[in-house]
Design a protein around this motif. Structure first.
Motif, PDB file in Angstrom:
ATOM      1  N   ALA A  54       0.840  -1.196   0.000  1.00  8.78           N
ATOM      2  CA  ALA A  54       0.000   0.000   0.000  1.00  8.78           C
ATOM      3  C   ALA A  54       0.879   1.252   0.000  1.00  8.78           C
ATOM      4  CB  ALA A  54      -0.928  -0.020   1.209  1.00  8.78           C
ATOM      5  N   PRO A  55       0.527   2.275  -0.789  1.00  5.06           N
ATOM      6  CA  PRO A  55      -0.679   2.443  -1.604  1.00  5.06           C
ATOM      7  C   PRO A  55      -0.605   1.804  -2.991  1.00  5.06           C
ATOM      8  CG  PRO A  55       0.630   4.432  -1.747  1.00  5.06           C
ATOM      9  CD  PRO A  55       1.366   3.500  -0.817  1.00  5.06           C
ATOM     10  N   TRP A  56       0.370   0.903  -3.193  1.00  7.75           N
ATOM     11  CA  TRP A  56       0.493   0.112  -4.419  1.00  7.75           C
ATOM     12  C   TRP A  56       0.951   0.916  -5.625  1.00  7.75           C
ATOM     13  CZ3 TRP A  56       0.576  -4.674  -2.830  1.00  7.75           C
ATOM     14  CH2 TRP A  56      -0.178  -5.036  -1.720  1.00  7.75           C
ATOM     15  N   GLU A  88      -8.837  -2.574  -6.897  1.00 11.61           N
ATOM     16  CA  GLU A  88     -10.082  -3.073  -6.301  1.00 11.61           C
ATOM     17  C   GLU A  88      -9.835  -3.520  -4.856  1.00 11.61           C
ATOM     18  OE1 GLU A  88     -13.719  -6.161  -7.521  1.00 11.61           O
ATOM     19  OE2 GLU A  88     -11.745  -6.347  -8.470  1.00 11.61           O
ATOM     20  N   PRO A  89      -9.624  -2.570  -3.961  1.00 10.39           N
ATOM     21  CA  PRO A  89      -9.325  -2.946  -2.564  1.00 10.39           C
ATOM     22  C   PRO A  89     -10.488  -3.642  -1.875  1.00 10.39           C
ATOM     23  CG  PRO A  89      -9.670  -0.580  -2.764  1.00 10.39           C
ATOM     24  CD  PRO A  89      -9.620  -1.117  -4.155  1.00 10.39           C
ATOM     25  N   VAL A  90     -11.705  -3.297  -2.243  1.00  8.29           N
ATOM     26  CA  VAL A  90     -12.920  -3.940  -1.744  1.00  8.29           C
ATOM     27  C   VAL A  90     -13.636  -4.546  -2.938  1.00  8.29           C
ATOM     28  CG1 VAL A  90     -15.124  -3.607  -0.545  1.00  8.29           C
ATOM     29  CG2 VAL A  90     -13.103  -2.283   0.151  1.00  8.29           C
ATOM     30  N   ARG A  91     -14.115  -5.741  -2.800  1.00  7.17           N
ATOM     31  CA  ARG A  91     -14.705  -6.419  -3.947  1.00  7.17           C
ATOM     32  C   ARG A  91     -15.838  -5.608  -4.552  1.00  7.17           C
ATOM     33  NH1 ARG A  91     -15.984 -12.917  -4.339  1.00  7.17           N
ATOM     34  NH2 ARG A  91     -15.778 -12.997  -6.621  1.00  7.17           N
ATOM     35  N   GLY A  92     -15.717  -5.378  -5.855  1.00 12.92           N
ATOM     36  CA  GLY A  92     -16.733  -4.632  -6.592  1.00 12.92           C
ATOM     37  C   GLY A  92     -16.620  -3.129  -6.479  1.00 12.92           C
ATOM     38  N   GLN A  93     -15.644  -2.630  -5.697  1.00  8.02           N
ATOM     39  CA  GLN A  93     -15.458  -1.191  -5.539  1.00  8.02           C
ATOM     40  C   GLN A  93     -14.086  -0.805  -6.092  1.00  8.02           C
ATOM     41  OE1 GLN A  93     -16.273   0.188  -1.525  1.00  8.02           O
ATOM     42  NE2 GLN A  93     -17.949  -1.286  -1.264  1.00  8.02           N
ATOM     43  N   TYR A  94     -14.106  -0.030  -7.169  1.00  7.91           N
ATOM     44  CA  TYR A  94     -12.862   0.290  -7.871  1.00  7.91           C
ATOM     45  C   TYR A  94     -12.319   1.648  -7.427  1.00  7.91           C
ATOM     46  CZ  TYR A  94     -14.222  -3.628 -10.794  1.00  7.91           C
ATOM     47  OH  TYR A  94     -14.577  -4.880 -11.230  1.00  7.91           O
ATOM     48  N   ASN A  95     -11.014   1.709  -7.300  1.00  7.72           N
ATOM     49  CA  ASN A  95     -10.328   2.899  -6.811  1.00  7.72           C
ATOM     50  C   ASN A  95      -9.843   3.714  -8.008  1.00  7.72           C
ATOM     51  OD1 ASN A  95      -8.711   4.832  -5.642  1.00  7.72           O
ATOM     52  ND2 ASN A  95      -7.555   3.414  -4.356  1.00  7.72           N
ATOM     53  N   THR A 113      -9.052   6.818  -8.087  1.00 12.44           N
ATOM     54  CA  THR A 113      -7.928   7.688  -7.723  1.00 12.44           C
ATOM     55  C   THR A 113      -6.606   6.980  -7.999  1.00 12.44           C
ATOM     56  OG1 THR A 113      -9.249   8.764  -6.006  1.00 12.44           O
ATOM     57  CG2 THR A 113      -6.846   8.984  -5.853  1.00 12.44           C
ATOM     58  N   TYR A 114      -6.535   5.704  -7.651  1.00 12.14           N
ATOM     59  CA  TYR A 114      -5.342   4.908  -7.960  1.00 12.14           C
ATOM     60  C   TYR A 114      -5.097   4.873  -9.462  1.00 12.14           C
ATOM     61  CZ  TYR A 114      -2.345   0.783  -8.448  1.00 12.14           C
ATOM     62  OH  TYR A 114      -1.317  -0.074  -8.782  1.00 12.14           O
ATOM     63  N   LEU A 115      -6.140   4.644 -10.244  1.00  5.72           N
ATOM     64  CA  LEU A 115      -5.986   4.583 -11.699  1.00  5.72           C
ATOM     65  C   LEU A 115      -5.514   5.915 -12.262  1.00  5.72           C
ATOM     66  CD1 LEU A 115      -9.096   2.420 -12.621  1.00  5.72           C
ATOM     67  CD2 LEU A 115      -6.689   1.757 -12.825  1.00  5.72           C
ATOM     68  N   GLU A 116      -5.939   7.027 -11.665  1.00  5.82           N
ATOM     69  CA  GLU A 116      -5.477   8.338 -12.131  1.00  5.82           C
ATOM     70  C   GLU A 116      -3.989   8.513 -11.887  1.00  5.82           C
ATOM     71  OE1 GLU A 116      -6.940  10.784 -13.900  1.00  5.82           O
ATOM     72  OE2 GLU A 116      -8.607   9.369 -14.138  1.00  5.82           O
ATOM     73  N   VAL A 117      -3.505   8.030 -10.746  1.00  8.37           N
ATOM     74  CA  VAL A 117      -2.063   8.088 -10.477  1.00  8.37           C
ATOM     75  C   VAL A 117      -1.309   7.289 -11.538  1.00  8.37           C
ATOM     76  CG1 VAL A 117      -0.233   7.432  -8.862  1.00  8.37           C
ATOM     77  CG2 VAL A 117      -2.348   8.474  -8.004  1.00  8.37           C
ATOM     78  N   MET A 118      -1.801   6.086 -11.831  1.00  4.17           N
ATOM     79  CA  MET A 118      -1.132   5.249 -12.822  1.00  4.17           C
ATOM     80  C   MET A 118      -1.210   5.865 -14.219  1.00  4.17           C
ATOM     81  SD  MET A 118      -0.044   3.078 -10.714  1.00  4.17           S
ATOM     82  CE  MET A 118       0.669   1.740 -11.657  1.00  4.17           C
ATOM     83  N   LYS A 119      -2.306   6.523 -14.533  1.00  5.86           N
ATOM     84  CA  LYS A 119      -2.420   7.219 -15.823  1.00  5.86           C
ATOM     85  C   LYS A 119      -1.401   8.351 -15.925  1.00  5.86           C
ATOM     86  CE  LYS A 119      -6.575   8.356 -17.267  1.00  5.86           C
ATOM     87  NZ  LYS A 119      -7.991   8.816 -17.189  1.00  5.86           N
ATOM     88  N   ALA A 170     -10.755 -11.121 -14.190  1.00  3.61           N
ATOM     89  CA  ALA A 170     -10.992 -10.705 -15.579  1.00  3.61           C
ATOM     90  C   ALA A 170     -11.581  -9.302 -15.628  1.00  3.61           C
ATOM     91  CB  ALA A 170     -11.922 -11.704 -16.265  1.00  3.61           C
ATOM     92  N   ASN A 171     -12.493  -8.989 -14.698  1.00  5.62           N
ATOM     93  CA  ASN A 171     -13.094  -7.647 -14.680  1.00  5.62           C
ATOM     94  C   ASN A 171     -12.068  -6.588 -14.301  1.00  5.62           C
ATOM     95  OD1 ASN A 171     -15.638  -8.544 -15.453  1.00  5.62           O
ATOM     96  ND2 ASN A 171     -16.300  -8.897 -13.340  1.00  5.62           N
ATOM     97  N   TYR A 172     -11.176  -6.934 -13.389  1.00  9.49           N
ATOM     98  CA  TYR A 172     -10.070  -6.017 -13.052  1.00  9.49           C
ATOM     99  C   TYR A 172      -9.250  -5.705 -14.299  1.00  9.49           C
ATOM    100  CZ  TYR A 172      -4.954  -6.057 -12.209  1.00  9.49           C
ATOM    101  OH  TYR A 172      -3.596  -5.879 -12.300  1.00  9.49           O
ATOM    102  N   TRP A 173      -8.860  -6.733 -15.033  1.00 10.73           N
ATOM    103  CA  TRP A 173      -8.057  -6.507 -16.241  1.00 10.73           C
ATOM    104  C   TRP A 173      -8.858  -5.762 -17.304  1.00 10.73           C
ATOM    105  CZ3 TRP A 173      -3.415  -5.654 -17.110  1.00 10.73           C
ATOM    106  CH2 TRP A 173      -2.369  -6.385 -16.552  1.00 10.73           C
ATOM    107  N   LYS A 174     -10.151  -6.034 -17.400  1.00 10.18           N
ATOM    108  CA  LYS A 174     -10.990  -5.329 -18.378  1.00 10.18           C
ATOM    109  C   LYS A 174     -11.017  -3.834 -18.074  1.00 10.18           C
ATOM    110  CE  LYS A 174     -15.671  -5.351 -20.357  1.00 10.18           C
ATOM    111  NZ  LYS A 174     -17.000  -6.046 -20.329  1.00 10.18           N
ATOM    112  N   LEU A 175     -11.151  -3.484 -16.801  1.00  7.91           N
ATOM    113  CA  LEU A 175     -11.140  -2.071 -16.410  1.00  7.91           C
ATOM    114  C   LEU A 175      -9.787  -1.444 -16.709  1.00  7.91           C
ATOM    115  CD1 LEU A 175     -12.378   0.409 -15.074  1.00  7.91           C
ATOM    116  CD2 LEU A 175     -11.668  -0.526 -12.854  1.00  7.91           C
ATOM    117  N   VAL A 176      -8.712  -2.154 -16.421  1.00  9.80           N
ATOM    118  CA  VAL A 176      -7.377  -1.629 -16.729  1.00  9.80           C
ATOM    119  C   VAL A 176      -7.247  -1.369 -18.231  1.00  9.80           C
ATOM    120  CG1 VAL A 176      -4.922  -2.205 -16.774  1.00  9.80           C
ATOM    121  CG2 VAL A 176      -6.261  -2.645 -14.710  1.00  9.80           C
ATOM    122  N   ALA A 177      -7.682  -2.310 -19.042  1.00 13.80           N
ATOM    123  CA  ALA A 177      -7.581  -2.143 -20.497  1.00 13.80           C
ATOM    124  C   ALA A 177      -8.429  -0.975 -20.987  1.00 13.80           C
ATOM    125  CB  ALA A 177      -7.993  -3.438 -21.195  1.00 13.80           C
TER     126      ALA A 177
END
Length: 511
Positions: free
Chosen positions: A61-63, A103-110, A112-118, A221-228
């Motif tokens: 964390a924060p990964w 996805e720190p909590v199942r079904g709840q996507y972060n 903010t984390y994706l914005e950092v990675m972007k 698979a859904n995690y990877w789909k969101l990343v893609a």
């Protein structure tokens, strides 16, 4: 910098310096990778591409690393870090895109984390660096003294043997767990993480992921789909590495999975097909990187690339080289993986090897790896840029994590001259470390697209360099700065488009 240019054509063609400037893709807008051809990547201009770089993986964390301007070197991957890599010839990083961060909590996507990675990916794009997004795991979970899946996704089987606790059968007594279900650092330090994968808890948790217990594979698979979906707009995405160093599964109940090739066929191949399908539902041209278990020394067990043969040219066999588990030297590994790639009709890339500084004792080995990669035309990302979270195998290399200063000996090996884009099919490439002499020979594809050679003048050509171009037919020349050539690059272009097949040799030598 003093630059001397010599263009010698085998058939005495005249060099024309006043022709219309070639349209060079700006360094800030990389060309999208669309397929592979053996170890070579192919971009949207049809050029052969070769990448050199490092891994950037934050295992806790924060990964993600600190991207702020004032970040301490120990934790940073900010603009300064990216500028350092770009100035030393790096054209790719393998970036950990961590499932617990998404996805720190199942079904709840972060998001903010994706914005950092972007932000990291965009900054890399601006610097001409490609990014391989990597689901990085070692030991599957913090629950098993590693990292990888979110805590909710680490679900060991509930059975009499597992009721004894982790790390049975490696130890007879279970470790004491913290409130979050994770063992203490003191207990985790008793064994290296790879040994703990032989525990019943870790093995069954891997197996449940592969078998889609409780929909875990679907969630993955859904995690990877969101990343893609998130990174589809970026042209500098090299691809998606589905899972780092996958374990065989439940080897306590099925020790046959430890036989080389068996786990690939029984557990990983179908698993990869599902994940690749999810990614390609949002990015049909995605480059999918897939890994075997780490001890497949002679042949991997897959009989097709993820998604089937129709996607073979958009699939990349991602492999590592460490001894152990590899039994032989890197030359043998390159040969073995080349045979696998030929059988699968896929691409291939060395995505990890020992690239740490190790007090200067690893420099010659890195040089040897680079020379072999040149010989086989393999791209690579070494392990690793720095040891953000020092667990499950760590290294630091180019930049001292305490002072932030670039290590001169590491800078020498990072910045070796190489061709990163070739307008044609390469026949040979070599760089002599002592003399600085670089030689590239290729068959031209007949276009006027630029061949790009990465060169670090201060490190390897302090008094300048000379470039010579020889061709069996057609005229080639080296672009001048006023025609769009950029510092750190040598651009070789064909004067006029025409028939493919001209054999071209480019040499770079110290002035």
């Amino acid at each position: 910098m003093r630059l001397s240019i010599t263009v010698a054509l085998a058939i005495s063609l005249t060099v024309l310096l006043g022709v219309t400037a070639i349209d060079i893709p700006p360094q800030s807008v990389p060309t999208r990778i669309v397929s592979t051809k053996g170890p070579l990547f192919v971009d949207e201009l049809g050029r052969s591409r070769i990448f050199r770089g490092t891994n950037v993986v934050y295992k806790g964390a924060p990964w993600h690393p600190d991207i702020s301007p004032d970040a301490l070197p120990r934790w940073s991957f900010n603009q300064d870090d990216i500028d350092i890599l770009a100035s030393h010839g790096v054209t790719a990083i393998r970036l950990g895109i961590m499932w617990p961060g998404v996805e720190p909590v199942r079904g709840q996507y972060n998001y903010t984390y994706l914005e950092v990675m972007k932000t990291i990916v965009q900054r890399c794009s601006n610097a001409g660096i490609y990014v391989l997004l990597d689901f990085h795991q070692d030991g599957l979970s913090e629950k098993f003294c590693g990292e990888g899946v979110p805590l909710w996704a680490a679900q060991p089987a509930q059975s009499p043997l597992n009721l004894l606790g982790f790390p049975v059968p490696i130890e007879a007594r279970p470790y004491k767990l913290q409130e979050n279900g994770v063992p203490t650092p003191e207990d985790c330090a008793k064994h290296y993480y790879d040994k703990l994968q032989f525990t019943y808890a870790a093995g069954t948790a891997y197996q449940r992921l592969y078998d889609n217990h409780d929909g875990l594979r679907d969630s993955f698979a859904n995690y990877w789909k969101l990343v893609a979906q998130t990174f589809f707009p970026f042209k500098n995405i090299l691809g998606y590495d589905l899972i780092n160093e996958p374990w065989a599964g439940n080897v306590v109940s099925n020790p046959g999975l430890l036989v080389p090739g068996i786990a690939d066929r029984m557990n990983l191949q179908g698993f990869y097909d599902v994940i690749a399908t999810a990614i390609r539902s949002v990015d049909p041209n995605a480059m999918i990187f897939f890994e075997s278990v780490t001890w497949d020394n002679f042949v991997v067990g897959f009989d097709h690339a993820p998604g089937g043969t129709q996607y073979a040219s958009k699939s990349v066999l991602s492999f590592h080289h460490y001894q152990p588990p590899q039994l032989f030297n890197l030359n043998a590994t390159f040969v073995e993986r080349s045979l696998d790639m030929l059988r699968l009709q896929s691409g291939g890339m060395l995505t990890e090897f020992e690239m740490g500084w190790k007090k200067g004792e690893n420099i010659e080995y890195i040089r040897d790896v680079s020379r072999l990669a040149d010989k086989f035309f393999f791209s690579y990302t070494g392990w690793e840029y720095t040891d953000y979270i020092p667990i499950t195998g760590t290294n630091n290399g180019l930049r001292d994590p305490e002072t932030g200063l670039v290590r001169p000996d590491m800078a020498e090996v990072y910045s070796r001259t190489y061709a990163t884009a070739i307008a044609g099919i390469p026949l040979s490439m070599s760089s002599e470390d002592k003399t600085g002499l670089f030689t590239l020979t290729f068959f031209s594809d007949g276009t006027s697209n630029p061949t790009e050679i990465r060169v670090n003048s201060p490190r390897h050509y302090p008094s300048g360099y000379s470039v010579a171009v020889q061709s069996t037919s057609a005229a080639f020349r080296v672009l001048q700065p006023n025609e769009g050539a950029k510092d750190g690059f040598i651009h070789v272009v064909r004067e006029q488009a025409g028939r493919a097949g001209a054999k071209v040799t480019v040499t770079v030598s110290r002035a």
